[in-house]
Design an enzyme around this catalytic site. Structure first.
Site, PDB file in Angstrom:
ATOM      1  N   CYS A  52       0.934  -1.057  -0.039  1.00 44.35           N
ATOM      2  CA  CYS A  52       0.132   0.208  -0.121  1.00 44.35           C
ATOM      3  C   CYS A  52       1.014   1.325   0.145  1.00 44.35           C
ATOM      4  O   CYS A  52       1.801   1.331   0.801  1.00 44.35           O
ATOM      5  CB  CYS A  52      -0.854   0.038   1.345  1.00 44.35           C
ATOM      6  SG  CYS A  52      -2.081   1.519   1.347  1.00 44.35           S
ATOM      7  N   CYS A  56       0.001   5.112   6.719  1.00 42.39           N
ATOM      8  CA  CYS A  56      -0.464   4.829   8.028  1.00 42.39           C
ATOM      9  C   CYS A  56       0.582   4.252   9.279  1.00 42.39           C
ATOM     10  O   CYS A  56       1.051   3.104   8.895  1.00 42.39           O
ATOM     11  CB  CYS A  56      -1.932   4.074   7.935  1.00 42.39           C
ATOM     12  SG  CYS A  56      -2.890   4.648   6.763  1.00 42.39           S
ATOM     13  N   CYS A  59       0.425   0.591  10.257  1.00 39.23           N
ATOM     14  CA  CYS A  59      -0.054  -0.539   9.316  1.00 39.23           C
ATOM     15  C   CYS A  59       1.161  -1.374   8.816  1.00 39.23           C
ATOM     16  O   CYS A  59       1.926  -0.511   8.090  1.00 39.23           O
ATOM     17  CB  CYS A  59      -0.855   0.017   8.229  1.00 39.23           C
ATOM     18  SG  CYS A  59      -1.514  -1.431   7.119  1.00 39.23           S
ATOM     19  N   CYS A  96     -15.990  -9.603   5.541  1.00 39.73           N
ATOM     20  CA  CYS A  96     -15.395  -8.067   5.182  1.00 39.73           C
ATOM     21  C   CYS A  96     -13.994  -8.572   4.402  1.00 39.73           C
ATOM     22  O   CYS A  96     -13.184  -9.020   4.715  1.00 39.73           O
ATOM     23  CB  CYS A  96     -14.921  -7.443   6.360  1.00 39.73           C
ATOM     24  SG  CYS A  96     -14.516  -5.711   5.967  1.00 39.73           S
ATOM     25  N   CYS A 128     -19.059  -7.141   3.619  1.00 37.76           N
ATOM     26  CA  CYS A 128     -18.572  -6.030   3.711  1.00 37.76           C
ATOM     27  C   CYS A 128     -17.204  -5.544   3.003  1.00 37.76           C
ATOM     28  O   CYS A 128     -16.557  -6.652   2.864  1.00 37.76           O
ATOM     29  CB  CYS A 128     -18.347  -5.532   5.205  1.00 37.76           C
ATOM     30  SG  CYS A 128     -17.396  -4.087   5.779  1.00 37.76           S
ATOM     31  N   CYS A 188     -19.550   1.299   8.364  1.00 36.62           N
ATOM     32  CA  CYS A 188     -18.841   0.494   9.374  1.00 36.62           C
ATOM     33  C   CYS A 188     -17.675   1.618   9.655  1.00 36.62           C
ATOM     34  O   CYS A 188     -16.914   1.880   8.749  1.00 36.62           O
ATOM     35  CB  CYS A 188     -18.345  -0.669   9.042  1.00 36.62           C
ATOM     36  SG  CYS A 188     -17.065  -1.747  10.136  1.00 36.62           S
ATOM     37  N   ARG A 260     -17.799  -2.888  17.984  1.00 37.92           N
ATOM     38  CA  ARG A 260     -17.241  -4.030  17.531  1.00 37.92           C
ATOM     39  C   ARG A 260     -15.925  -4.188  18.327  1.00 37.92           C
ATOM     40  O   ARG A 260     -15.095  -3.181  18.449  1.00 37.92           O
ATOM     41  CB  ARG A 260     -16.934  -4.390  16.138  1.00 37.92           C
ATOM     42  CG  ARG A 260     -16.069  -5.346  15.862  1.00 37.92           C
ATOM     43  CD  ARG A 260     -15.870  -5.984  14.277  1.00 37.92           C
ATOM     44  NE  ARG A 260     -17.301  -6.273  13.810  1.00 37.92           N
ATOM     45  CZ  ARG A 260     -17.871  -5.378  12.754  1.00 37.92           C
ATOM     46  NH1 ARG A 260     -17.125  -4.707  12.360  1.00 37.92           N
ATOM     47  NH2 ARG A 260     -19.043  -5.846  12.315  1.00 37.92           N
TER      48      ARG A 260
END
Length: 334
Positions: A52, A56, A59, A96, A128, A188, A260
């Site tokens: 990616c 972040c 991550c 998801c 999702c 979400c 969650r």
């Protein structure tokens, strides 16, 4: 009463209550729902892993960090369907699918994701996706394919956001959430505790979520999983009382939302997880992986459910199933 105009002062007053008083209030509100002992079980499949371009700080899938995550291209449809079937057989009602993309692009890979959505939807599971930023047209295509929810976390407060991510803005996050909502998808969206933020930042994040109208269908509260090679690898472990405080406050602010208990459960004992359920959590991710980070397996979670008297929640609970069927399926049957 559902309220969408919470102020920072009001939320701070709730968040800073003595912990036992806060838990009692949240538990009381949660038990006003006759299905309070039902817990939604979701499974998370990393359909495209690593590489990616974002930065972040938490991550391991960011290309710029040296972590143990291997880069994998988009999974074949058959593999995703088989993994979804295994998840359903184990007790999940929602799947998801996550792709390590900065944003959705109109290409063959997105077309393949749409086929995945249709295929999992045909299994009568809530579907999702978390694919990064998306525009209004892409959101509509996902809705037409039968997507139930789009996940796009705000992560933290707007004020602290740039300390964690610089390759996109907070406004980008909110625009994607709005595009998903406008397409008729449920939203979400939650955040991460333990990024180095203050209590004020945590309250600020909850203000953003609780002032969305309607509230998000689901709010994941994640404890930072510290991954070697990421900028946040040396952050201290999140104390359980911080997670309980966040979950309880979210439950009070958004009484009908699915809250969650997400990342970080592998570092929690059964009794600590029980505190989170008592405080209003009514969803978990099950399976041995959350994208690329460890998670308790189904067997352990089912044993925990048995001990605590919890039951899995069925798919599309209190929802019109027909609203989330693939458009082409509905047209063929008409």
């Amino acid at each position: 009463m559902i309220k969408h105009d919470w102020t920072l002062a009001e939320i701070e007053a709730i968040y800073n209550k003595p912990l036992l008083d806060l838990m009692f209030e949240a538990a009381s509100i949660h038990r006003q729902n006759k299905d309070y002992a039902e817990v939604q079980i979701s499974s998370l499949i990393s359909i495209k892993t690593g590489g990616c371009p974002e930065d972040c700080a938490y991550c391991p899938q960011a290309a710029r960090y040296s972590t143990d995550v291997d880069v994998h291209k988009l999974m074949p449809l058959e593999t995703v369907v088989n993994m979804a079937k295994e998840a359903k057989d184990a007790g999940s009602s929602r799947v998801c699918m996550g792709a390590a993309w900065r944003e959705v692009r109109d290409n063959r890979d997105f077309d393949r994701v749409l086929e995945m959505v249709k295929a999992v939807n045909d299994m009568d599971m809530e579907v999702c996706c978390t694919l990064g930023m998306l525009n209004a047209n892409q959101a509509q295509k996902l809705a037409d394919a039968g997507l139930y929810a789009y996940n796009h976390n705000v992560d933290t407060s707007e004020e602290y956001y740039s300390e964690v991510i610089t390759t996109r803005t907070y406004k980008d996050r909110l625009n994607t959430i709005n595009n998903a909502r406008e397409a008729g998808l449920t939203v979400c969206s939650g955040g991460i505790v333990g990024l180095g933020e203050t209590d004020k930042d945590r309250v600020g994040m909850l203000k953003v979520l609780s002032n969305l109208h309607p509230h998000p269908d689901s709010v994941p509260i994640n404890a930072l999983v510290r991954i070697e090679g990421t900028p946040l690898e040396d952050q201290p472990k999140v104390p359980i009382q911080d997670m309980v405080r966040m979950i309880a406050t979210a439950r009070i602010l958004m009484p009908k939302t699915v809250v969650r208990l997400s990342a970080g459960r592998t570092e929690m004992s059964l009794s600590e997880q029980a505190m989170c359920f008592m405080a209003g959590a009514n969803s978990i991710f099950a399976g041995d992986k959350l994208l690329t980070t460890p998670n308790p397996d189904f067997k352990d979670d089912m044993e925990m459910f048995d001990i605590l008297g919890l039951a899995p929640r069925e798919a599309y609970k209190n929802v019109d199933r027909e609203q989330f069927r693939p458009k082409e399926t509905v047209e063929k049957e008409a």
